[in-house]
Design an enzyme around this catalytic site. Structure first.
Site, PDB file in Angstrom:
ATOM      1  N   HIS A  58       0.797  -1.137   0.091  1.00  0.00           N
ATOM      2  CA  HIS A  58      -0.014   0.062  -0.083  1.00  0.00           C
ATOM      3  C   HIS A  58       0.916   1.381   0.027  1.00  0.00           C
ATOM      4  O   HIS A  58       2.034   1.188   0.566  1.00  0.00           O
ATOM      5  CB  HIS A  58      -1.015   0.094   1.237  1.00  0.00           C
ATOM      6  CG  HIS A  58      -2.097   1.022   1.076  1.00  0.00           C
ATOM      7  ND1 HIS A  58      -2.174   2.372   1.567  1.00  0.00           N
ATOM      8  CD2 HIS A  58      -3.312   0.674   0.594  1.00  0.00           C
ATOM      9  CE1 HIS A  58      -3.180   2.815   1.130  1.00  0.00           C
ATOM     10  NE2 HIS A  58      -3.995   1.857   0.981  1.00  0.00           N
ATOM     11  N   ASP A  74      -8.017  -5.618   0.128  1.00  0.00           N
ATOM     12  CA  ASP A  74      -8.507  -6.422  -0.971  1.00  0.00           C
ATOM     13  C   ASP A  74      -8.053  -7.945  -0.903  1.00  0.00           C
ATOM     14  O   ASP A  74      -8.562  -8.747  -1.638  1.00  0.00           O
ATOM     15  CB  ASP A  74      -7.813  -5.976  -2.330  1.00  0.00           C
ATOM     16  CG  ASP A  74      -8.504  -4.648  -2.789  1.00  0.00           C
ATOM     17  OD1 ASP A  74      -9.678  -4.321  -2.488  1.00  0.00           O
ATOM     18  OD2 ASP A  74      -7.748  -3.819  -3.044  1.00  0.00           O
TER      19      ASP A  74
HETATM   20  N1  CMC Z   1       4.304  -7.551  -4.740  1.00  0.00           N
HETATM   21  C1  CMC Z   1       5.694  -7.388  -5.090  1.00  0.00           C
HETATM   22  N2  CMC Z   1       6.211  -6.371  -4.761  1.00  0.00           N
HETATM   23  C2  CMC Z   1       5.598  -5.275  -4.429  1.00  0.00           C
HETATM   24  C3  CMC Z   1       4.171  -5.208  -4.334  1.00  0.00           C
HETATM   25  C4  CMC Z   1       3.515  -6.488  -4.569  1.00  0.00           C
HETATM   26  N3  CMC Z   1       2.329  -6.497  -4.092  1.00  0.00           N
HETATM   27  N4  CMC Z   1       3.779  -3.798  -4.132  1.00  0.00           N
HETATM   28  C5  CMC Z   1       4.724  -3.280  -3.900  1.00  0.00           C
HETATM   29  N5  CMC Z   1       6.154  -3.853  -4.381  1.00  0.00           N
HETATM   30  C6  CMC Z   1       7.423  -3.560  -4.340  1.00  0.00           C
HETATM   31  C7  CMC Z   1       7.850  -2.790  -5.549  1.00  0.00           C
HETATM   32  O1  CMC Z   1       8.133  -3.449  -6.656  1.00  0.00           O
HETATM   33  C8  CMC Z   1       8.970  -1.758  -5.038  1.00  0.00           C
HETATM   34  O2  CMC Z   1      10.144  -2.631  -4.959  1.00  0.00           O
HETATM   35  P1  CMC Z   1      11.568  -1.872  -5.006  1.00  0.00           P
HETATM   36  O3  CMC Z   1      11.351  -0.759  -4.153  1.00  0.00           O
HETATM   37  O4  CMC Z   1      12.154  -2.871  -5.000  1.00  0.00           O
HETATM   38  O5  CMC Z   1      11.267  -1.202  -6.545  1.00  0.00           O
HETATM   39  C9  CMC Z   1       8.494  -1.517  -3.718  1.00  0.00           C
HETATM   40  O6  CMC Z   1       7.557  -2.603  -3.305  1.00  0.00           O
HETATM   41  C10 CMC Z   1       7.498  -0.408  -3.386  1.00  0.00           C
HETATM   42  O7  CMC Z   1       6.508  -0.401  -4.428  1.00  0.00           O
HETATM   43  P2  CMC Z   1       5.899   0.698  -5.192  1.00  0.00           P
HETATM   44  O8  CMC Z   1       5.192   0.238  -6.403  1.00  0.00           O
HETATM   45  O9  CMC Z   1       6.795   1.940  -5.426  1.00  0.00           O
HETATM   46  O10 CMC Z   1       4.667   1.209  -4.162  1.00  0.00           O
HETATM   47  P3  CMC Z   1       3.472   2.191  -4.606  1.00  0.00           P
HETATM   48  O11 CMC Z   1       3.227   2.664  -3.225  1.00  0.00           O
HETATM   49  O12 CMC Z   1       3.714   2.820  -5.705  1.00  0.00           O
HETATM   50  O13 CMC Z   1       2.318   0.921  -5.089  1.00  0.00           O
HETATM   51  C11 CMC Z   1       0.509  -0.548  -4.617  1.00  0.00           C
HETATM   52  C12 CMC Z   1       1.309   0.583  -4.091  1.00  0.00           C
HETATM   53  C13 CMC Z   1      -0.651  -0.854  -3.925  1.00  0.00           C
HETATM   54  C14 CMC Z   1       0.076  -0.029  -6.166  1.00  0.00           C
HETATM   55  C15 CMC Z   1       1.362  -1.636  -4.659  1.00  0.00           C
HETATM   56  O14 CMC Z   1       1.828  -2.306  -3.602  1.00  0.00           O
HETATM   57  C16 CMC Z   1       0.735  -3.026  -5.777  1.00  0.00           C
HETATM   58  O15 CMC Z   1       0.781  -2.754  -6.805  1.00  0.00           O
HETATM   59  N6  CMC Z   1       0.264  -3.987  -4.877  1.00  0.00           N
HETATM   60  C17 CMC Z   1      -0.645  -5.059  -5.499  1.00  0.00           C
HETATM   61  C18 CMC Z   1      -2.017  -4.299  -5.950  1.00  0.00           C
HETATM   62  C19 CMC Z   1      -3.068  -4.162  -4.891  1.00  0.00           C
HETATM   63  O16 CMC Z   1      -3.038  -5.029  -3.806  1.00  0.00           O
HETATM   64  N7  CMC Z   1      -3.718  -2.913  -4.846  1.00  0.00           N
HETATM   65  C20 CMC Z   1      -4.663  -2.507  -3.902  1.00  0.00           C
HETATM   66  C21 CMC Z   1      -4.069  -1.669  -3.110  1.00  0.00           C
HETATM   67  S1  CMC Z   1      -5.304  -1.252  -1.496  1.00  0.00           S
HETATM   68  C22 CMC Z   1      -6.783  -0.804  -1.813  1.00  0.00           C
HETATM   69  C23 CMC Z   1      -6.995   0.212  -2.868  1.00  0.00           C
HETATM   70  O17 CMC Z   1      -6.228   1.240  -2.811  1.00  0.00           O
HETATM   71  O18 CMC Z   1      -7.991  -0.008  -3.698  1.00  0.00           O
END
Ligand code: CMC
Length: 442
Positions: free
Chosen positions: A309, A366
């Protein structure tokens, strides 16, 4: 008197400096108020994912991501989930406090008596393909409400704003249930005023004309709790979309349609459908290590859905409540779902893995919601629609707060331009040469 905090910005080249005030909230980090930055320095700020940008001041929802705290109007989400109903939470989000008994009675009546949709909307539905994703239908029909309710479109009239808000909270569940019925090829079911909000929603989703249907109290309570947990989440992507759309003075129905579209993406509300698809794909506990390796592999686009998140760097409190509810709901329904064991094992292994520990990736809302919704009988295509039903109250409360802000202005971010400098138009016959590469990614 306490001195107001300020921040000083210094230009390293010229030594010039500018002082900016810090806007302090009641809880959480303050923000450097840079509204005058461009006028004073000639520079913009660059923050594409808004990781360091507060887009507004809001009194609705507070999140402390480090501690895993979520509060609406100061009330803790666990408390709300335990001790109030979705419509009480909706009232608090809209009006600022939980209602007293009389306020609750009047609000419930107002919402209940707006649940029917204009009959012509039935015809509108029939234009969609039967295999349309219900979120595609929701994007269309929510926006179309503005074509049906002309008498509440004046956003400068507080009473019309209120009627629109009530209509949206009341009618989006009706439209959501209709999108399910349309997908299933079953007749639409009209709302019933003798049922409460969650019961009525389940009734519209699962009743058929051939027999009577009354959801069990436990099922309705579980539905209500799911709605509470998804009701609002401060300035997430869909809420920011609603605010931005609303900032141009678009009508509230159009704004909510924009929120639904934004919610649909798998990085946001679409994740609940993706979690179930992922669990199906994993299939068995033995395959967990293979999928975790994929999630950690930077060359593989696969991510562990329902994990991570932007704000929570701790367990999402909503996921904690849902995880706790899973057993109770599945027991009540007499459902045994091996996916629940698989999800728990996946969580256990991921939370012991260095990759997830280092990045503070925890299950989000989720991760467990799909398992409960599946047990209730919803097809996975409906999961994000249910999120939209609940979030409508958050969106419309945030929209209302923004419109009622005395100095609100159109939201209009700027950019750092990376394209060509000025060049004259060359006549077609004189144009030649290879294509240049696209702009650099910042
Ligand atoms: N699986 C594997 N690696 C992950 C994941 C994941 N689900 N989420 C984040 N990471 C890693 C990412 O690759 C990055 O690694 P590095 O620093 O080595 O590059 C690090 O963690 C930080 O991730 P980010 O993409 O910069 O984080 P963000 O804040 O931009 O994205 C997120 C947040 C929710 C989009 C992301 O965690 C994600 O894609 N999660 C899976 C989708 C999901 O479950 N979404 C629902 C969110 S909660 C409810 C809602 O908002 O609707």
């Amino acid at each position: 008197m306490e001195k107001k905090k300020t921040f000083t910005l210094i230009n390293d080249q010229t030594g010039e400096s500018w002082i900016f005030p810090v806007a302090e909230g009641t809880q959480g980090p303050g923000a450097i108020d840079i509204r005058t930055l461009f006028a004073r320095t000639g520079h913009l700020t660059l923050d594409p994912g808004f990781t360091s940008t507060a887009s507004c001041a809001s009194a609705i929802t507070f999140i402390d991501g480090e501690k895993g705290i979520l509060q609406h109007r100061g009330y803790d989400i666990r408390d709300l989930a335990e001790h109030s109903t979705f419509l009480e939470v909706a009232y608090a989000l809209l009006y600022g406090d939980l209602p007293n008994a009389e306020e609750k009675r009047v609000f419930e009546k107002d919402i209940t008596y707006h649940t029917m949709v204009h009959e012509q909307i039935h015809t509108f539905f029939r234009g969609f393909r039967r295999d349309a994703h219900p979120m595609a239908i929701m994007c269309g029909v929510a926006g179309a409400l503005s074509a049906f309710y002309h008498d509440s479109l004046d956003i400068w009239d507080p009473r019309q704003r209120e009627i629109s808000a009530h209509r949206l909270i009341a009618k989006i569940p009706t439209l959501a249930a209709m999108s399910l019925k349309y997908m299933l090829g079953q007749p639409f079911v009209y709302p019933r005023n003798d049922l409460n909000y969650a019961e009525n929603f389940l009734h519209m989703c699962f009743a058929v004309p051939a027999e009577t249907y009354r959801p069990s109290a436990a099922l309705a309570k579980a539905m209500d709790k799911i709605l509470i947990l998804h009701a609002d989440h401060e300035q997430n992507a869909s809420t920011s979309t609603v605010r931005l759309a609303g900032s141009s003075q678009a009508n509230p129905f159009a704004c909510i349609a924009s929120g639904i579209a934004s919610l649909w993406g798998p990085a946001h509300g679409g994740a609940n459908q993706s979690v179930l698809e992922m669990l199906k794909q994993i299939g068995h506990k033995n395959n967990i290590p293979k999928f975790l390796a994929k999630a950690k592999d930077k060359d593989d686009p696969f991510r562990l859905m329902g994990f991570g998140h932007r704000v929570y760097k701790n367990y999402d409190p909503r996921a904690a409540v849902l995880k706790g509810s899973c057993d109770a709901v599945l027991d009540e329904l007499g459902v045994e779902d091996p996916m629940l064991d698989l999800a728990r094992e996946l969580e256990r292994i991921a939370l012991e893995d260095d990759y997830f520990i280092k990045r503070k990736l925890f299950p989000n809302v989720d991760f467990y919601s799909g398992i409960i919704l599946k047990a209730m009988g919803f097809p996975s295509e409906m999961f994000t629609v249910l999120f939209a039903v609940a979030r409508t109250v958050g969106w419309i409360s945030q929209w209302k707060e923004m419109i009622e802000e005395p100095n609100h202005r159109i939201g209009r971010p700027r950019q750092v331009y990376t394209g060509s400098a000025f060049r004259p138009v060359v006549p077609l016959r004189e144009r030649s040469g290879a294509k240049k590469e696209g702009p650099p990614i910042l």
